[in-house]
Design a protein around this motif. Structure first.
Motif, PDB file in Angstrom:
ATOM      1  N   GLN A  48       0.817  -1.207   0.000  1.00 14.46           N
ATOM      2  CA  GLN A  48       0.000   0.000   0.000  1.00 14.46           C
ATOM      3  C   GLN A  48       0.852   1.259   0.000  1.00 14.46           C
ATOM      4  N   ARG A  49       2.003   1.204   0.653  1.00 11.95           N
ATOM      5  CA  ARG A  49       2.915   2.349   0.614  1.00 11.95           C
ATOM      6  C   ARG A  49       3.403   2.587  -0.804  1.00 11.95           C
ATOM      7  N   ILE A  50       3.676   1.496  -1.510  1.00  8.10           N
ATOM      8  CA  ILE A  50       4.128   1.605  -2.899  1.00  8.10           C
ATOM      9  C   ILE A  50       3.065   2.297  -3.752  1.00  8.10           C
ATOM     10  N   VAL A  51       1.847   1.793  -3.673  1.00  6.43           N
ATOM     11  CA  VAL A  51       0.761   2.350  -4.493  1.00  6.43           C
ATOM     12  C   VAL A  51       0.503   3.809  -4.123  1.00  6.43           C
ATOM     13  N   LEU A  52       0.451   4.098  -2.840  1.00  4.55           N
ATOM     14  CA  LEU A  52       0.169   5.460  -2.381  1.00  4.55           C
ATOM     15  C   LEU A  52       1.209   6.442  -2.897  1.00  4.55           C
ATOM     16  N   ASN A  53       2.474   6.096  -2.778  1.00  4.76           N
ATOM     17  CA  ASN A  53       3.523   7.021  -3.204  1.00  4.76           C
ATOM     18  C   ASN A  53       3.621   7.144  -4.719  1.00  4.76           C
ATOM     19  N   ALA A  54       3.263   6.089  -5.423  1.00  2.00           N
ATOM     20  CA  ALA A  54       3.212   6.196  -6.881  1.00  2.00           C
ATOM     21  C   ALA A  54       2.157   7.225  -7.292  1.00  2.00           C
ATOM     22  N   VAL A  55       1.014   7.210  -6.623  1.00  2.00           N
ATOM     23  CA  VAL A  55      -0.054   8.175  -6.895  1.00  2.00           C
ATOM     24  C   VAL A  55       0.363   9.567  -6.454  1.00  2.00           C
ATOM     25  N   LEU A  56       0.986   9.676  -5.293  1.00  2.00           N
ATOM     26  CA  LEU A  56       1.413  10.983  -4.779  1.00  2.00           C
ATOM     27  C   LEU A  56       2.428  11.651  -5.700  1.00  2.00           C
ATOM     28  N   SER A  57       3.204  10.842  -6.400  1.00  2.00           N
ATOM     29  CA  SER A  57       4.202  11.411  -7.305  1.00  2.00           C
ATOM     30  C   SER A  57       3.560  12.229  -8.417  1.00  2.00           C
ATOM     31  N   THR A  58       2.348  11.889  -8.778  1.00  2.00           N
ATOM     32  CA  THR A  58       1.643  12.628  -9.841  1.00  2.00           C
ATOM     33  C   THR A  58       1.057  13.937  -9.311  1.00  2.00           C
ATOM     34  N   MET A  59       1.098  14.102  -7.985  1.00  2.00           N
ATOM     35  CA  MET A  59       0.547  15.318  -7.376  1.00  2.00           C
ATOM     36  C   MET A  59       1.647  16.284  -6.949  1.00  2.00           C
ATOM     37  N   GLY A  60       2.846  16.035  -7.423  1.00  2.00           N
ATOM     38  CA  GLY A  60       3.937  16.963  -7.148  1.00  2.00           C
ATOM     39  C   GLY A  60       4.764  16.653  -5.918  1.00  2.00           C
ATOM     40  N   GLU A  62       7.768  15.445  -4.359  1.00  2.00           N
ATOM     41  CA  GLU A  62       9.083  15.191  -4.954  1.00  2.00           C
ATOM     42  C   GLU A  62       9.711  13.870  -4.517  1.00  2.00           C
ATOM     43  N   SER A  63       9.566  13.516  -3.266  1.00  2.00           N
ATOM     44  CA  SER A  63      10.234  12.310  -2.762  1.00  2.00           C
ATOM     45  C   SER A  63       9.364  11.058  -2.868  1.00  2.00           C
ATOM     46  N   ALA A  64       8.185  11.189  -3.449  1.00  2.00           N
ATOM     47  CA  ALA A  64       7.246  10.059  -3.483  1.00  2.00           C
ATOM     48  C   ALA A  64       7.787   8.870  -4.274  1.00  2.00           C
ATOM     49  N   LEU A  65       8.367   9.140  -5.434  1.00  2.00           N
ATOM     50  CA  LEU A  65       8.873   8.032  -6.251  1.00  2.00           C
ATOM     51  C   LEU A  65      10.056   7.341  -5.574  1.00  2.00           C
ATOM     52  N   GLU A  66      10.894   8.133  -4.922  1.00  2.00           N
ATOM     53  CA  GLU A  66      12.022   7.540  -4.207  1.00  2.00           C
ATOM     54  C   GLU A  66      11.523   6.645  -3.074  1.00  2.00           C
ATOM     55  N   THR A  67      10.492   7.113  -2.362  1.00  2.00           N
ATOM     56  CA  THR A  67       9.902   6.314  -1.286  1.00  2.00           C
ATOM     57  C   THR A  67       9.289   5.039  -1.838  1.00  2.00           C
ATOM     58  N   ILE A 122       6.820   3.054 -11.965  1.00  2.00           N
ATOM     59  CA  ILE A 122       7.777   4.028 -11.436  1.00  2.00           C
ATOM     60  C   ILE A 122       8.668   4.568 -12.544  1.00  2.00           C
ATOM     61  N   SER A 123       9.150   3.669 -13.391  1.00  2.00           N
ATOM     62  CA  SER A 123      10.005   4.100 -14.508  1.00  2.00           C
ATOM     63  C   SER A 123       9.261   5.032 -15.446  1.00  2.00           C
ATOM     64  N   ALA A 124       8.006   4.712 -15.731  1.00  2.00           N
ATOM     65  CA  ALA A 124       7.198   5.549 -16.627  1.00  2.00           C
ATOM     66  C   ALA A 124       6.948   6.921 -16.015  1.00  2.00           C
ATOM     67  N   CYS A 125       6.701   6.946 -14.709  1.00  2.00           N
ATOM     68  CA  CYS A 125       6.463   8.218 -14.028  1.00  2.00           C
ATOM     69  C   CYS A 125       7.733   9.069 -13.997  1.00  2.00           C
ATOM     70  N   GLU A 126       8.869   8.440 -13.746  1.00  2.00           N
ATOM     71  CA  GLU A 126      10.136   9.167 -13.709  1.00  2.00           C
ATOM     72  C   GLU A 126      10.472   9.767 -15.069  1.00  2.00           C
ATOM     73  N   SER A 127      10.186   9.018 -16.125  1.00  2.00           N
ATOM     74  CA  SER A 127      10.506   9.470 -17.484  1.00  2.00           C
ATOM     75  C   SER A 127       9.363  10.228 -18.139  1.00  2.00           C
ATOM     76  N   LYS A 128       8.242  10.334 -17.375  1.00  2.00           N
ATOM     77  CA  LYS A 128       7.066  11.039 -17.895  1.00  2.00           C
ATOM     78  C   LYS A 128       6.586  10.459 -19.231  1.00  2.00           C
ATOM     79  N   PHE A 129       6.592   9.131 -19.302  1.00  2.00           N
ATOM     80  CA  PHE A 129       6.094   8.461 -20.502  1.00  2.00           C
ATOM     81  C   PHE A 129       4.580   8.620 -20.605  1.00  2.00           C
ATOM     82  N   ARG A 130       4.066   8.495 -21.813  1.00  2.00           N
ATOM     83  CA  ARG A 130       2.616   8.604 -22.018  1.00  2.00           C
ATOM     84  C   ARG A 130       1.869   7.434 -21.388  1.00  2.00           C
ATOM     85  N   THR A 131       2.595   6.343 -21.152  1.00  2.00           N
ATOM     86  CA  THR A 131       1.959   5.159 -20.568  1.00  2.00           C
ATOM     87  C   THR A 131       1.760   5.291 -19.058  1.00  2.00           C
TER      88      THR A 131
END
Length: 234
Positions: A48-60, A62-67, A122-131
């Motif tokens: 759940q921490r993984i999913v939550l922080n993946a979503v939080l990363s889209t809301m700005g 900064e440390s969400a993806l690292e977490t 996570i990789s897609a979010c970091e690279s801002k891929f369309r996927t």
């Protein structure tokens, strides 16, 4: 066939096919069962921490993806320890666990797929891929099912732990009974020896001392058994 598999794949294949376990439940300590239950339970929190922080990363955040990555690393290592074992944990070591991981439930496959999905997301979010949005949506949809699956795995550990504790109590009781029987027989021998020594008069004096010491020893054994039984019932 096994020669063509990598080490981890070979272990997984053997376990999935129901090969003999390296360890059985009777060889696992109560402390190890506790560690397994805690580790399995922690997997639910990490997922759940993984999913939550993946979503939080889209809301700005900064440390969400690292977490999320840190949680994923712990999640992956823990899963490997639970399935394959390590220097402290036995891996899959009883039939019910094999069935939940490699039987119809296929927990190992589903958890591995969840790990792969998280890595892609996570990789897609970091690279801002369309996927990224689609992967995030899929990851969100997996949040509840993965928790339910991990909870089921935890329950399997808990049920086996209860069985293990019951067997341990039975073995302890049988051991105490055996010791009590031995002490009883020793007391009988001691009493008979004292009678023989008394009849022998001066010649049997030293023998009487030995017989008396045997009586003292059996009394100490009885006291130790009473203490052990009392502690076991607490």
């Amino acid at each position: 066939m096994l020669a063509d598999l990598k080490p981890n794949q070979a272990v997984k294949h053997q376990v999935a096919q129901g090969h003999h376990f390296k360890t059985n439940s009777s060889e696992v300590s109560t402390e190890t069962f506790g560690a397994l239950i805690n580790l399995a339970g922690r997997q639910r929190m990490l997922s759940q921490r993984i999913v939550l922080n993946a979503v939080l990363s889209t809301m700005g955040h900064e440390s969400a993806l690292e977490t999320a990555r840190e949680a994923l690393a712990l999640f992956r290592v823990s899963h490997a320890a639970l399935v394959h074992g390590n220097s402290e944990l036995p891996g899959v070591f009883f039939e019910e666990l094999r069935l939940v991981y490699f039987g119809e439930i296929e927990a190992d496959r589903k958890i591995t797929e969840f790990i792969s999905l998280v890595e892609k997301t996570i990789s897609a979010c970091e690279s801002k891929f369309r996927t990224a949005p689609d992967l995030l949506s899929e990851l969100g949809q997996q949040a509840t099912p993965i928790v339910a699956l991990l909870n089921r795995v935890t329950v399997v550990y808990e049920e086996e732990s209860k069985k293990h504790a019951k067997v341990q109590r039975k073995q302890h009781h049988e051991l105490m009974s055996s010791i009590q029987n031995i002490a009883k027989q020793a007391r009988i021998v001691s009493v008979n020896a004292q009678i023989v020594a008394a009849r022998a008069g001066e010649v049997g004096r030293e023998f009487a001392v030995v017989a008396g010491e045997l009586t003292n020893i059996t009394a100490k054994i009885d006291e130790l058994v009473r203490v052990a039984v009392g502690n076991a019932s607490v």
